[in-house]
Design a protein around this motif. Sequence first.
Motif, PDB file in Angstrom:
ATOM      1  N   UNK A  93       0.840  -1.205   0.000  1.00  0.00           N
ATOM      2  CA  UNK A  93       0.000   0.000   0.000  1.00  0.00           C
ATOM      3  C   UNK A  93       0.869   1.247   0.000  1.00  0.00           C
ATOM      4  N   UNK A  94       0.320   2.325  -0.522  1.00  0.00           N
ATOM      5  CA  UNK A  94       1.047   3.595  -0.552  1.00  0.00           C
ATOM      6  C   UNK A  94       1.188   4.154   0.851  1.00  0.00           C
ATOM      7  N   UNK A  95       2.340   4.706   1.119  1.00  0.00           N
ATOM      8  CA  UNK A  95       2.548   5.377   2.399  1.00  0.00           C
ATOM      9  C   UNK A  95       1.898   6.747   2.339  1.00  0.00           C
ATOM     10  N   UNK A  96       1.453   7.231   3.484  1.00  0.00           N
ATOM     11  CA  UNK A  96       0.920   8.590   3.544  1.00  0.00           C
ATOM     12  C   UNK A  96       1.509   9.294   4.764  1.00  0.00           C
ATOM     13  N   UNK A  97       1.368  10.597   4.833  1.00  0.00           N
ATOM     14  CA  UNK A  97       1.990  11.348   5.935  1.00  0.00           C
ATOM     15  C   UNK A  97       1.622  10.844   7.328  1.00  0.00           C
TER      16      UNK A  97
END
Length: 164
Positions: A93-97
């Motif tokens: 999954x994409x990392x987010x802040x």
Amino acid sequence: MEIICAVLSFLNLILLLVLLFKKELFSLFSNKSAVVIMQNSKINIKALKNAGISIDELMSRARLSGYYNIGDIDTAILEPCGKISFLPAPMKRNLNPKDFNFAPVREGMSRVIISNGRIIKDNLLLSGISESDLFNLLSQRGSRLDDIAIATANEAGRIDFFNK
């Protein structure tokens, strides 16, 4: 004769409604619900067959959604509208802040302030940048106004220049 015309008109209307609202009418008369066709990175072959979807079609839809490796998918759900929703595997999954306990600054909307070497004065004014500041930035970059294809400024004050 009038009755035949009325019946034909009515049938014509029904046909037109069916053609115009095919999906909506179909969903009114069916109890379609979402079907899990893949869970925990395992494909549910029985669910795929019941939905009339081949492995090749699943792979095609995965690629169209940006998944070129089926192993990157944790869950796939066939939605009632016919589309497939994909949930990535945890490590894909994409990392987010939020993953880094970081709160990014809002950048806001970008406005074009230079287009094909011409200053868009209304947008420059709305962005809060003066012409002299703009020319100073161009000078710092070693660019002339004629060199710029497009320049944008966002609400946070960031200016991006794109040369011709």
